[in-house]
Design a protein around this motif. Sequence first.
Motif, short mmCIF file in Angstrom:
data_model
loop_
_atom_site.label_atom_id
_atom_site.label_comp_id
_atom_site.label_asym_id
_atom_site.label_seq_id
_atom_site.Cartn_x
_atom_site.Cartn_y
_atom_site.Cartn_z
N TYR A 1 -0.92 -7.45 -7.27
CA TYR A 1 -0.82 -6.04 -6.89
C TYR A 1 -0.68 -5.17 -8.14
O TYR A 1 -1.33 -4.12 -8.27
CB TYR A 1 0.37 -5.84 -5.96
N LEU A 25 -3.35 -2.27 -9.60
CA LEU A 25 -2.98 -0.89 -9.92
C LEU A 25 -3.34 -0.54 -11.36
O LEU A 25 -3.76 0.59 -11.65
CB LEU A 25 -1.48 -0.69 -9.70
N CYS A 85 -8.31 1.52 -5.07
CA CYS A 85 -6.96 1.91 -4.68
C CYS A 85 -6.53 1.09 -3.45
O CYS A 85 -7.39 0.63 -2.68
CB CYS A 85 -6.91 3.40 -4.33
N HIS A 136 -0.53 -2.70 1.43
CA HIS A 136 0.93 -2.65 1.36
C HIS A 136 1.62 -3.56 2.39
O HIS A 136 2.65 -4.17 2.08
CB HIS A 136 1.42 -1.21 1.49
N GLN A 188 10.35 -0.11 -3.95
CA GLN A 188 9.33 0.43 -4.86
C GLN A 188 7.98 0.52 -4.14
O GLN A 188 7.25 1.52 -4.28
CB GLN A 188 9.21 -0.47 -6.09
N ILE A 189 7.67 -0.51 -3.35
CA ILE A 189 6.41 -0.49 -2.59
C ILE A 189 6.47 0.63 -1.54
O ILE A 189 5.45 1.28 -1.25
CB ILE A 189 6.15 -1.85 -1.92
N HIS A 239 5.34 3.62 -3.09
CA HIS A 239 3.88 3.61 -3.24
C HIS A 239 3.20 4.00 -1.93
O HIS A 239 2.15 4.66 -1.94
CB HIS A 239 3.41 2.22 -3.67
N GLN A 288 4.26 6.07 0.27
CA GLN A 288 4.31 7.53 0.36
C GLN A 288 3.32 8.17 -0.61
O GLN A 288 2.65 9.16 -0.28
CB GLN A 288 5.74 8.00 0.07
N LYS A 289 3.22 7.60 -1.82
CA LYS A 289 2.32 8.15 -2.84
C LYS A 289 0.87 8.09 -2.39
O LYS A 289 0.10 9.05 -2.60
CB LYS A 289 2.51 7.37 -4.13
N PHE A 290 0.47 6.97 -1.77
CA PHE A 290 -0.94 6.81 -1.39
C PHE A 290 -1.23 7.34 0.02
O PHE A 290 -2.35 7.20 0.52
CB PHE A 290 -1.33 5.34 -1.48
#
Length: 692
Positions: free
Chosen positions: A119, A123, A129, A135, A153-154, A157, A159-161
């Motif tokens: 993973y 990145l 992406c 996820h 942390q994932i 990610h 939320q970010k993506f």
Amino acid sequence: MNATRGLSTILRSASNSTQSVQSVIFPGVNLDVLEKTLKKCRNPMQFFQIQAQMIVSGYIHDAYASSRLVAFAASSKFIDLEHLPRVLLNISSPNQFSWNWVMRACVRRGRPRMTFSLYASMLERGDPCPDQYTHPIVFQACAFRKEETEGKQIHAHVQKFGFSSDVYVVNTMINFYSVCGNIVSARQLFDKSTSLDSVSWNSILSGYIGADEVESAVKVFDKMPERNLIASNSMIAFLARIGRPIEAYRLFEQMPVRDVVSWSAMISCFDQNGMQCDALKMFSTMFSEKVAVDEVVLVSVLSAAARLAAVKEGEMVHGLATKTGIVSYLNLNNALITMYSSFSDVSAAQKLFYSCPHLDQISANSMLSGYLKCRHLDDARRFFNLMPAKDAVSWSTMISGYAQNGQFSEALLLFQEMQIGGFIPDEPALVSILSASAHLTSLKQGSWVHAYVRRRRLSINPILGTALVDMYMKCGCVEDAAAVFEDMAEKGISTWNAMIAGLAANGFPSEALEKFSEMKRLGIAPNEVTFVGALSACRYLGAVAEGQRIFSSMTEEHHIQPNSLHYGCLVDLLAQAGLLRDAEEVIETMPIAPDVATLGALLGACKNHGDLEMGERVGKKMIDLEPDHDGAHVLLFNLYASRGMWAEAAEMRATMKQKNVTKIPGCSLVEAGGTVVEFFSGDGEQALRDPL
């Protein structure tokens, strides 16, 4: 062959003669041919040939074709997991489908750390992406290792993506937090989600069940828009585990559709909660409704039959298993061995064991347990010695077998062998050794077990704690026993019983009665054993009135019918106080026949208080009850001798000789070098010296 070397060799061969490799694998490179060739691939070498041809021909750069190659490699067990990232590296721009396949393979093959590395590599490359399936795979890897930090942390990610509202992603996050024990975060995700499905409800329900949050689990289940089979079956199993079988059955009855798992869970629920008759009735209903049975169902039914000693029903289930062709299944075969052992039919258990084509450690341990349940200690030890492999359960089973059958010295010796062999004792082994140490008053061995428990930081539950209290009390270490008792977070009725009886036996009868009163103040209901300890304390204290009050409270307050032990304590209490007529009246009016111990208590008191007439009467009753009992003859002899009636004493001795009744010699135990040695009265000096 090493995966990299195998591929390199084929690539060199392909560079020298492209056409020859093409003719070996396929005449022309296209997707249809690739699919057909992959279907025929059966080993790593064939796969490397296909991969090499795709690289040489350039077909590896076709996005769809390369993804098919990756998917095949990831799903094929004969392709080394370490080779999968190299397959990706040979592709100039692997798509997200390929990355997901390789990461998923790492999770399924138990290598979650590789998933994290892949993973991170994906990145770093920046293309492609993550998609909505990426996820969830990484969350599964986090759940596998219960890595909550990485999981959070994932989560960031996600939320970010922009996948925070994707129901599949949300469901895997709920499951992840539940597995990690963070049910609060799981519930927050559940409450915030705008698109819940049945998996969402099942996931949060599973989280509450895993956290043993009963009321929350029930509330979620009651609010479910649609109760599916998975949720209902999970709740039945959960209610069974927490001891609520009636609620589980009510839920089972309300289910509009049931599958074999539902029936199996309900039968197992009854069996786990001591309702074996209901378990067998449930199976009968299941059979009459023509629901197909499987191995799991029959294992639960056999367990119920074994606990009920229902031989006929057990044999019928055995016949059904044979008829349906699943009798050779390993778990079922092991359950049959256990069942026949509980029936004391060790020959049937042996027949199953030696005829089964597939055996495991559980099979061997079940057979060993069978010998011990049938009290075939010699056969058990021979079997144990011949076992090709032993685990901690094997050692524990044999040690417990010795302890339960009164072979305490053998239990201690075998425990020492277990330690020498490097096996870590489990709780049953430790409890058995404490029991043996208590019976042999081996303080050194018992203290070692306590030190071992502290050194390993094992939790002292009611079973282990009770064994420690009992051991220290029987070794005369009252303060140590009290310290263990006070430190226990949870005490069972057996713990209180060990404390009360131990205090009384060690000369602290007043403290024993105080503990008895404390227990009742805390709302803990006494049982039969508790009253034996309390009455014994009254006997040691000479507290006649208190003893009579406690004896009466058994039936009047606690609805417990006294047994021979309780009557024996009361008779002894009255007799020692000189109330011989009252003691005899108890014997004559008690609803059960007096045993030798009860009569012996009165006879001994008759000697002490000089009542010859009653002593003769009671002594003759003892001899009539057990003509070969040495105690009755010896007590009568002592009674006559104490009164100077030497002719009668001589006659009693002659009667003993004529009946070949011998006094059991006194026995002493000496602990030396970790070994307990027994000495009997009459042993010569050499017999005393040799063992030491």
